[in-house]
Design a protein around this motif. Structure first.
Motif, PDB file in Angstrom:
ATOM      1  N   ALA A  30      20.401 -24.878  -7.439  1.00 34.79           N
ATOM      2  CA  ALA A  30      20.804 -25.447  -8.734  1.00 34.79           C
ATOM      3  C   ALA A  30      22.139 -24.859  -9.200  1.00 34.79           C
ATOM      4  CB  ALA A  30      19.722 -25.171  -9.771  1.00 34.79           C
ATOM      5  N   LEU A  31      22.332 -23.559  -8.984  1.00 33.95           N
ATOM      6  CA  LEU A  31      23.594 -22.920  -9.380  1.00 33.95           C
ATOM      7  C   LEU A  31      24.761 -23.426  -8.531  1.00 33.95           C
ATOM      8  CD1 LEU A  31      22.359 -19.268  -9.970  1.00 33.95           C
ATOM      9  CD2 LEU A  31      23.387 -20.757 -11.685  1.00 33.95           C
ATOM     10  N   ASP A  32      24.509 -23.679  -7.237  1.00 35.34           N
ATOM     11  CA  ASP A  32      25.558 -24.239  -6.382  1.00 35.34           C
ATOM     12  C   ASP A  32      26.001 -25.604  -6.894  1.00 35.34           C
ATOM     13  OD1 ASP A  32      25.795 -22.124  -4.670  1.00 35.34           O
ATOM     14  OD2 ASP A  32      24.410 -22.906  -3.168  1.00 35.34           O
ATOM     15  N   ILE A  33      25.033 -26.410  -7.370  1.00 32.17           N
ATOM     16  CA  ILE A  33      25.371 -27.720  -7.937  1.00 32.17           C
ATOM     17  C   ILE A  33      26.158 -27.541  -9.232  1.00 32.17           C
ATOM     18  CG2 ILE A  33      24.396 -29.813  -8.976  1.00 32.17           C
ATOM     19  CD1 ILE A  33      22.023 -29.458  -6.999  1.00 32.17           C
ATOM     20  N   ALA A  34      25.699 -26.599 -10.084  1.00 32.38           N
ATOM     21  CA  ALA A  34      26.365 -26.366 -11.365  1.00 32.38           C
ATOM     22  C   ALA A  34      27.805 -25.896 -11.186  1.00 32.38           C
ATOM     23  CB  ALA A  34      25.574 -25.343 -12.176  1.00 32.38           C
ATOM     24  N   PRO A  68      24.996 -18.247  -6.882  1.00 32.49           N
ATOM     25  CA  PRO A  68      25.858 -19.303  -6.331  1.00 32.49           C
ATOM     26  C   PRO A  68      26.783 -18.781  -5.234  1.00 32.49           C
ATOM     27  CG  PRO A  68      26.673 -18.584  -8.476  1.00 32.49           C
ATOM     28  CD  PRO A  68      25.358 -17.894  -8.272  1.00 32.49           C
ATOM     29  N   ASN A  69      27.141 -19.647  -4.325  1.00 28.29           N
ATOM     30  CA  ASN A  69      28.021 -19.280  -3.211  1.00 28.29           C
ATOM     31  C   ASN A  69      29.480 -19.349  -3.665  1.00 28.29           C
ATOM     32  OD1 ASN A  69      28.878 -18.576  -0.661  1.00 28.29           O
ATOM     33  ND2 ASN A  69      28.717 -20.659   0.162  1.00 28.29           N
ATOM     34  N   GLN A  87      19.445 -13.887   0.228  1.00 27.57           N
ATOM     35  CA  GLN A  87      19.933 -13.739  -1.146  1.00 27.57           C
ATOM     36  C   GLN A  87      18.774 -13.836  -2.142  1.00 27.57           C
ATOM     37  OE1 GLN A  87      23.259 -12.513  -0.542  1.00 27.57           O
ATOM     38  NE2 GLN A  87      23.639 -13.616  -2.434  1.00 27.57           N
ATOM     39  N   ALA A  88      17.868 -14.775  -1.884  1.00 28.11           N
ATOM     40  CA  ALA A  88      16.706 -14.947  -2.758  1.00 28.11           C
ATOM     41  C   ALA A  88      15.805 -13.714  -2.729  1.00 28.11           C
ATOM     42  CB  ALA A  88      15.918 -16.187  -2.340  1.00 28.11           C
ATOM     43  N   LEU A  89      15.667 -13.104  -1.540  1.00 25.08           N
ATOM     44  CA  LEU A  89      14.848 -11.895  -1.416  1.00 25.08           C
ATOM     45  C   LEU A  89      15.473 -10.740  -2.205  1.00 25.08           C
ATOM     46  CD1 LEU A  89      12.321 -10.762   0.022  1.00 25.08           C
ATOM     47  CD2 LEU A  89      13.822 -10.001   1.862  1.00 25.08           C
ATOM     48  N   ILE A  90      16.793 -10.612  -2.123  1.00 30.79           N
ATOM     49  CA  ILE A  90      17.495  -9.572  -2.895  1.00 30.79           C
ATOM     50  C   ILE A  90      17.297  -9.802  -4.390  1.00 30.79           C
ATOM     51  CG2 ILE A  90      19.771  -8.645  -3.486  1.00 30.79           C
ATOM     52  CD1 ILE A  90      20.610  -9.323  -0.565  1.00 30.79           C
ATOM     53  N   LEU A  91      17.418 -11.063  -4.827  1.00 34.32           N
ATOM     54  CA  LEU A  91      17.224 -11.390  -6.236  1.00 34.32           C
ATOM     55  C   LEU A  91      15.782 -11.135  -6.681  1.00 34.32           C
ATOM     56  CD1 LEU A  91      19.316 -14.664  -6.627  1.00 34.32           C
ATOM     57  CD2 LEU A  91      19.689 -12.506  -7.826  1.00 34.32           C
ATOM     58  N   THR A  92      14.828 -11.362  -5.787  1.00 36.34           N
ATOM     59  CA  THR A  92      13.424 -11.117  -6.117  1.00 36.34           C
ATOM     60  C   THR A  92      13.189  -9.658  -6.469  1.00 36.34           C
ATOM     61  OG1 THR A  92      12.695 -12.909  -4.658  1.00 36.34           O
ATOM     62  CG2 THR A  92      11.050 -11.263  -5.248  1.00 36.34           C
ATOM     63  N   PHE A  93      13.804  -8.750  -5.695  1.00 40.43           N
ATOM     64  CA  PHE A  93      13.562  -7.315  -5.901  1.00 40.43           C
ATOM     65  C   PHE A  93      14.566  -6.666  -6.857  1.00 40.43           C
ATOM     66  CE2 PHE A  93      11.334  -8.021  -1.876  1.00 40.43           C
ATOM     67  CZ  PHE A  93      10.104  -7.454  -2.194  1.00 40.43           C
ATOM     68  N   THR A  94      15.553  -7.418  -7.329  1.00 38.20           N
ATOM     69  CA  THR A  94      16.490  -6.860  -8.324  1.00 38.20           C
ATOM     70  C   THR A  94      16.285  -7.554  -9.662  1.00 38.20           C
ATOM     71  OG1 THR A  94      18.199  -8.397  -7.513  1.00 38.20           O
ATOM     72  CG2 THR A  94      18.227  -6.151  -6.641  1.00 38.20           C
ATOM     73  N   GLY A 130      11.236 -19.689  -5.274  1.00 33.62           N
ATOM     74  CA  GLY A 130      11.728 -19.980  -6.619  1.00 33.62           C
ATOM     75  C   GLY A 130      13.193 -19.644  -6.776  1.00 33.62           C
ATOM     76  N   PHE A 131      13.591 -18.495  -6.256  1.00 37.32           N
ATOM     77  CA  PHE A 131      14.999 -18.090  -6.352  1.00 37.32           C
ATOM     78  C   PHE A 131      15.887 -18.941  -5.458  1.00 37.32           C
ATOM     79  CE2 PHE A 131      13.462 -14.079  -8.279  1.00 37.32           C
ATOM     80  CZ  PHE A 131      14.361 -13.995  -9.329  1.00 37.32           C
ATOM     81  N   THR A 132      15.358 -19.421  -4.330  1.00 38.15           N
ATOM     82  CA  THR A 132      16.132 -20.321  -3.469  1.00 38.15           C
ATOM     83  C   THR A 132      16.458 -21.617  -4.209  1.00 38.15           C
ATOM     84  OG1 THR A 132      15.066 -19.424  -1.488  1.00 38.15           O
ATOM     85  CG2 THR A 132      16.139 -21.554  -1.259  1.00 38.15           C
TER      86      THR A 132
END
Length: 204
Positions: free
Chosen positions: A69-73, A155-156, A88-95, A62-64
């Motif tokens: 989507a944020l990269d597109i935005a 986003p990157n 990055q998605a794993l870090i966001l999952t636990f934060t 889900g976070f991936t």
């Protein structure tokens, strides 16, 4: 969490938890909760490990998607590698995910939770009085910080907390307003039992 509690082998724990839930959840909905909790508290062995891994995989997925989507935005041209995105998605999952979970739990337990807890453990009177304010402030803060982390880590592109803070605060303020309107509607105009019959408990 319930599956993890089943590994502790504490007698009477499920009964105590369901006793607290009985004060918070409508009776028809509680019947379904009791069945689900009963099934989860049975020892599952390897199924528990598989469940945790599948949860982490789906949450990071889900976070991936959110990162893409944020990269597109943000019109990001150079994408990260698949492994870096997953990390990055794993870090966001636990934060961010953990903060959102705390927020949802605070919303779920309601404004009278401190009073209920006072019947089981010693809760300072001041905490009981201030709990409704503490609850809303904690929910708002957790949501804002969680959304800030999504903007910062998703986003990157290099971000500063100060530049994304107004957007995060505005988004959560609009979400709060929408939730208040929905809550008022459900309390005054909607009747699940009349609309959906026996399915009202499921929708609730």
């Amino acid at each position: 969490v319930v599956a993890m509690l089943s590994l502790l082998r504490l007698p009477g724990l499920s009964v105590e938890l369901l006793g607290v839930l009985a004060m918070l959840v409508p009776p028809n909905s509680l019947d379904m909760v009791v069945k689900m909790v009963g099934a989860l508290l049975k020892p599952h062995g390897g199924a528990f490990s598989f469940g945790v891994l599948s949860y982490i995989w789906s949450a990071t997925g889900g976070f991936t998607s959110l990162i893409a989507a944020l990269d597109i935005a943000y019109d990001v041209k150079r994408e990260r590698s698949w492994l870096r995105d997953r990390l990055q998605a794993l870090i966001l999952t636990f934060t961010s995910g953990a903060l959102l979970t705390v927020s949802m739990l605070a919303l779920f337990v309601g404004p009278h939770f401190a009073h209920y807890m006072g019947e089981f453990v010693s809760v300072p009177k001041l905490v009981e009085i201030l709990w409704p304010v503490i609850r809303i402030a904690a929910v708002f803060l957790c949501f804002v910080v969680g959304l800030e982390l999504v903007y910062f880590l998703g986003p990157n592109v290099r971000q500063r907390f100060r530049s994304t803070l107004p957007g995060a605060v505005f988004a959560i303020a609009v979400w709060f307003a929408g939730s208040a309107v929905l809550s008022y509607y459900l309390s005054h105009f909607s009747n699940y039992s009349k609309l959906y019959g026996g399915m009202g408990a499921v929708i609730g």
